[in-house]
Design an enzyme around this catalytic site. Structure first.
Site, short mmCIF file in Angstrom:
data_model
loop_
_atom_site.label_atom_id
_atom_site.label_comp_id
_atom_site.label_asym_id
_atom_site.label_seq_id
_atom_site.Cartn_x
_atom_site.Cartn_y
_atom_site.Cartn_z
N ILE A 18 39.09 0.13 49.29
CA ILE A 18 39.59 -1.20 48.98
C ILE A 18 41.09 -1.17 48.72
CG2 ILE A 18 39.51 -3.06 47.28
CD1 ILE A 18 36.51 -2.51 46.98
N ASN A 97 43.55 -1.06 40.99
CA ASN A 97 42.36 -0.83 41.81
C ASN A 97 41.72 0.53 41.56
OD1 ASN A 97 40.61 -1.06 44.39
ND2 ASN A 97 41.84 0.78 44.73
N SER A 146 37.74 -5.69 39.48
CA SER A 146 36.54 -5.56 38.66
C SER A 146 35.37 -5.19 39.57
CB SER A 146 36.29 -6.87 37.90
OG SER A 146 35.12 -6.79 37.11
N SER A 147 34.20 -5.69 39.28
CA SER A 147 33.02 -5.42 40.11
C SER A 147 31.95 -6.45 39.81
CB SER A 147 32.47 -4.02 39.82
OG SER A 147 31.22 -3.84 40.48
N TYR A 160 29.76 2.54 34.52
CA TYR A 160 30.71 1.89 35.44
C TYR A 160 30.76 0.39 35.16
CZ TYR A 160 32.80 0.35 39.86
OH TYR A 160 33.60 -0.24 40.82
N LYS A 164 34.00 -2.00 33.88
CA LYS A 164 34.49 -3.16 34.60
C LYS A 164 34.40 -4.43 33.74
CE LYS A 164 35.84 -1.21 38.37
NZ LYS A 164 37.27 -1.18 38.73
N THR A 195 32.93 1.79 51.61
CA THR A 195 33.95 2.76 51.21
C THR A 195 33.27 4.07 50.84
OG1 THR A 195 33.86 2.18 48.86
CG2 THR A 195 35.35 0.87 50.26
#
Length: 254
Positions: A18, A97, A146-147, A160, A164, A195
């Site tokens: 990304i 990022n 973020s996510s 994780y 975020k 990715t």
């Protein structure tokens, strides 16, 4: 006239995935892009080469995040790179990022893993912004990646997701803090994107199909899907948008 002509952008974790997509898009829009990476020299060279081949301006800088002295190393390399480009120390855009991930449910979370993920994903963005405010011009732009998992339950990515969620709070709080300077602060929240971070989940046709099915468009996201939204948020067109969590998951898990 390119939308970001005359602007300078720092994109962390831009060697691949990304981050690379964001760096390429901002450069295509006219920005001078500092392509930060941590370890993968070859990937960073590929990103820089691709940008320059397309007529963009950029340079690479290496700094390991989440370790003592990381921010000092990052900005030291940034200042050196800007000087080589004949540019001043000022910044117009910061995109946080860079991130690391790990799969672990509550019963198998290890303290060292927690500390590492939080150091890179939550602490580093805060410190990058803190130091960057000495360089970020009034009217600048900050975008934190973020996510979607910060607002959806995915037990196997607990730590994780926690990191975020911290990024979401950082975004909201700084939007209010920095508004007086005309600086906007927003977060973009991807779902599953094609990715390296998701390579294990996509390693079989069944896994690929399962991830694609999470989106209403029945496909996995691409870096450009996220980069295009970031490009909007850092442009003047988004001057009246701040403190927002922008879902760029392709309608995943609606």
């Amino acid at each position: 006239m390119l939308a970001l002509a005359g602007k300078t952008a720092l994109v962390t974790g831009a060697g691949r995935g990304i981050g690379r997509g964001i760096a390429e898009r901002l450069a295509a829009d006219g920005a001078l892009v500092a392509v930060h990476y941590a370890r993968n020299d070859a990937a960073a060279r590929e990103t820089v080469g691709a940008i320059r081949e397309s007529g963009g301006r950029c340079f690479a800088l290496r700094a390991e995040l989440g370790v003592p002295g990381d921010v000092e190393e990052l900005y030291g390399a940034l200042d050196a790179g800007l000087a080589e480009q004949g540019a001043g120390r000022g910044l117009d855009i910061i995109v946080n990022n860079a991130a690391v991930s790990s799969s672990a449910r509550i019963g198998s979370v290890e303290a060292d893993t927690f500390d590492r993920i939080m150091a890179v994903n939550a602490k580093s963005p805060l410190l990058v912004i803190q130091e960057g405010l000495n360089r970020l011009r009034d009217g600048g732009r900050i975008v934190n990646v973020s996510s979607a998992v910060s607002r959806r339950a995915l037990p196997e990515t607990l730590v994780y997701a926690m990191s975020k969620a911290a990024v979401d709070t950082l975004t909201l709080t700084l939007a209010k803090e920095l508004g007086a300077r005309g600086i906007t602060v927003n977060a973009v929240a991807p779902g599953f994107v094609a990715t390296d971070m998701n390579a294990r989940r996509r390693s079989t046709p069944q896994g690929e199909k399962a991830l694609a099915a999470l989106s209403v468009f029945n496909r996995i996201g691409r870096p450009a899907d996220v980069a295009d939204v970031v490009a909007f948020l850092v442009s003047d067109d988004a001057r009246w948008i701040t403190g927002q969590y922008v879902d760029v998951s392709g309608g995943s898990m609606l």
